[in-house]
Design a protein around this motif. Structure first.
Motif, PDB file in Angstrom:
ATOM      1  N   MET A   7       0.810  -1.220   0.000  1.00 57.30           N
ATOM      2  CA  MET A   7       0.000   0.000   0.000  1.00 57.30           C
ATOM      3  C   MET A   7       0.843   1.270   0.000  1.00 57.30           C
ATOM      4  O   MET A   7       0.292   2.372   0.014  1.00 57.30           O
ATOM      5  CB  MET A   7      -0.917  -0.010   1.221  1.00 57.30           C
ATOM      6  CG  MET A   7      -2.017  -1.057   1.145  1.00 57.30           C
ATOM      7  SD  MET A   7      -3.405  -0.532   0.104  1.00 57.30           S
ATOM      8  CE  MET A   7      -4.274   0.528   1.256  1.00 57.30           C
ATOM      9  N   PHE A  63      -2.075  -7.662  -1.252  1.00 52.61           N
ATOM     10  CA  PHE A  63      -3.067  -6.846  -0.553  1.00 52.61           C
ATOM     11  C   PHE A  63      -3.718  -7.671   0.549  1.00 52.61           C
ATOM     12  O   PHE A  63      -4.248  -8.761   0.291  1.00 52.61           O
ATOM     13  CB  PHE A  63      -4.134  -6.349  -1.534  1.00 52.61           C
ATOM     14  CG  PHE A  63      -3.663  -5.277  -2.468  1.00 52.61           C
ATOM     15  CD1 PHE A  63      -3.682  -3.941  -2.083  1.00 52.61           C
ATOM     16  CD2 PHE A  63      -3.182  -5.599  -3.737  1.00 52.61           C
ATOM     17  CE1 PHE A  63      -3.256  -2.948  -2.951  1.00 52.61           C
ATOM     18  CE2 PHE A  63      -2.736  -4.611  -4.603  1.00 52.61           C
ATOM     19  CZ  PHE A  63      -2.774  -3.279  -4.212  1.00 52.61           C
ATOM     20  N   ASP A  67      -6.175  -3.970   3.928  1.00 51.87           N
ATOM     21  CA  ASP A  67      -5.878  -3.064   2.809  1.00 51.87           C
ATOM     22  C   ASP A  67      -7.118  -2.878   1.946  1.00 51.87           C
ATOM     23  O   ASP A  67      -7.482  -1.754   1.574  1.00 51.87           O
ATOM     24  CB  ASP A  67      -4.752  -3.629   1.937  1.00 51.87           C
ATOM     25  CG  ASP A  67      -3.403  -3.680   2.640  1.00 51.87           C
ATOM     26  OD1 ASP A  67      -3.209  -2.935   3.614  1.00 51.87           O
ATOM     27  OD2 ASP A  67      -2.540  -4.472   2.196  1.00 51.87           O
ATOM     28  N   TYR A  70      -9.812  -0.841   3.578  1.00 56.33           N
ATOM     29  CA  TYR A  70      -9.521   0.586   3.531  1.00 56.33           C
ATOM     30  C   TYR A  70      -9.811   1.158   2.144  1.00 56.33           C
ATOM     31  O   TYR A  70     -10.431   2.226   2.010  1.00 56.33           O
ATOM     32  CB  TYR A  70      -8.064   0.850   3.908  1.00 56.33           C
ATOM     33  CG  TYR A  70      -7.656   2.285   3.676  1.00 56.33           C
ATOM     34  CD1 TYR A  70      -8.117   3.297   4.526  1.00 56.33           C
ATOM     35  CD2 TYR A  70      -6.872   2.643   2.590  1.00 56.33           C
ATOM     36  CE1 TYR A  70      -7.786   4.619   4.300  1.00 56.33           C
ATOM     37  CE2 TYR A  70      -6.532   3.968   2.348  1.00 56.33           C
ATOM     38  CZ  TYR A  70      -6.997   4.953   3.208  1.00 56.33           C
ATOM     39  OH  TYR A  70      -6.683   6.258   2.983  1.00 56.33           O
TER      40      TYR A  70
END
Length: 478
Positions: A7, A63, A67, A70
């Motif tokens: 990220m 990921f 992640d 979000y």
């Protein structure tokens, strides 16, 4: 070594990937080049660093559920795209130079050939890693070159721009030429020597300077290097140090030396050297610190300072006078409907920002004595027949030409990842540093000057030069 940094990217990377996904072009093969436009500190060369950390980053790409949660909360991405990201894995190819390789402006130091969505995601983190570590490795090399064979130690952790900058900056500094670091974690993780003795606070803690020196010598009799400028170097510091050295000598121990951290280092080091020699300590070393860099060290040596080793902190770990490499990541080719790579070019009003199109490689040309003479950026399908003379021309001032005979060539980029699999073996930090030293020895001295270095030749092949100029002309017509 890095934790998962999937990220660690700019939002526009994800919005573009989402757009490619929606337009069903995300699987198109793309070629991106990583390169820089100016040498560090306006010098004559740049030492590449951070390739191993890129490997760690690529291997850890994934990921997590948090992640994806979000990203969903941003209200920018639909569920089908987030589901697609859940299975993200790098499956492309990366070609790169070795850590420690000397490179020059506009030359690809990494080439990514991968599905477009994968190549796009890794831009930000890759640049963050390589830009910083290359910057510090090169700054370190410049400092070590100025020291002209004296030992240089990296002392910058407390002034680094964060813990990871201090950690990976220490590694890069050693690759650039430092013999060790004060950073204990870097010593543990990268298996490099650590160095350091005591601070002014140690001396201040005791009632007298002599008492502080005696206490330190008692604990470290075979590693006794005393900081002598807490109060007054010549009136007390060196006198007390010699008293303690005499006591150590009487017990069968050999003192290491003294350190200066303030004042007129030229004058003080000369006076300290005289007093040490008069006392019979000709082998005792004088170490200097205090906001040093390549310019200060050069000046001190020209003035005849009696300094044997250098502790360099703030101005090395932050590259104080040149805080950013400015490396870029530019699209060079994309597959067409038939799967063939189609060159791409970015046009700019600033000529230096017009990239070299196509899937490329870099060739270094050496003379018969093993000295590097010039680099040639070529398209990947080109080949040099070293049994024949080779003519190079300046890509801007095309009448400037040079003919090479009795030469050898070396391809600078080699596979790092193929089909998503790492295909190299990592080297130890000191192996990389030794390689960087060999790279420096292959360069003529005029390219290594601290100020006003000679400009190393980086030319384009005829085929690439023609492609670039044809594409520029075509774009201008449009």
């Amino acid at each position: 070594m890095f934790k998962n940094l999937t990220m660690l990217t700019d939002l526009y990377q994800l919005t573009m990937i989402n757009g490619y996904f929606k337009k069903n072009t995300h699987e198109d093969i793309a070629v991106f080049d990583v390169f820089f436009r100016k040498n560090v500190c306006e010098g004559g060369y740049t030492i590449t660093c951070g390739i191993d950390e890129v490997v760690d980053y690529i291997k850890s790409l994934k990921f997590s559920d948090s992640d994806l949660e979000y990203l969903k909360s941003l209200d920018l991405f639909e569920d089908d795209f987030l589901k697609f990201l859940k299975d993200f894995k790098f499956t492309g190819d990366i070609y790169a130079v070795e850590d420690g390789t000397i490179m020059f402006p506009n030359e690809p130091i990494l080439v990514v050939k991968a599905p477009l969505y994968q190549a796009q995601l890794i831009e930000t983190a890759m640049l963050s890693i390589v830009n910083f570590m290359t910057l510090i490795a090169t700054k370190s090399s410049r400092v070590c070159n100025a020291a002209k064979g004296d030992a240089v130690l990296e002392f910058g952790l407390r002034r680094a721009q964060g813990p990871e900058a201090g950690l990976y900056g220490a590694k890069a500094a050693v690759i650039g030429g430092c013999l060790g670091t004060s950073n204990v974690l870097a010593g543990k993780l990268f298996d490099v020597p650590v160095a350091g003795t005591h601070a002014h606070s140690w001396v201040q803690k005791f009632d007298t300077e002599l008492e502080a020196f005696r206490a330190y010598a008692d604990i470290y009799p075979d590693n006794c290097l005393l900081l002598i400028d807490t109060y007054n170097v010549l009136d007390s510091g060196i006198k007390n140090a010699i008293t303690v050295f005499d006591e150590l000598k009487a017990k069968g121990h050999k003192p290491v030396g003294v350190r200066l951290d303030s004042g007129d280092l030229t004058y003080l080091s000369r006076e300290v050297r005289k007093k040490l020699d008069e006392a019979g300590y000709n082998d005792a070393k004088i170490t200097a610190s205090n906001d040093l860099d390549e310019y200060t060290i050069t000046a001190l040596k020209q003035e005849g300072a009696s300094i044997d080793s250098w502790g360099v902190g703030t101005k090395l770990i932050t590259s104080y006078d040149y805080p950013s490499l400015g490396g870029v990541y530019k699209l060079a080719a994309v597959s067409d409907v038939n799967g063939n790579l189609e060159p791409k070019i970015k046009i700019s009003e600033n000529p230096e920002k017009i990239n070299n199109p196509g899937f490329k490689k870099v060739i270094r040309i050496y003379n018969s004595f093993g000295k590097a003479e010039a680099d040639l950026i070529m398209l990947n399908d080109e080949y040099i027949d070293t049994t024949k003379p080779l003519e190079l021309f300046d890509p801007v001032y095309t009448w400037k030409r040079k003919l090479f005979e009795n030469y050898s060539v070396r391809e600078m980029l080699s596979p790092l990842f193929i089909n998503g699999e790492y295909v190299r073996t990592k080297k130890k930090v000191y192996e990389i540093r030794d390689y960087a030293n060999r790279e420096l020895k292959s360069m003529w001295d005029q390219y290594k000057r601290i100020k006003n270095p000679h400009v190393y030749k980086v030319d384009l092949s005829y085929k690439l030069w023609n492609l670039k100029n044809d594409m520029v002309a075509s774009k201008k017509k449009n």
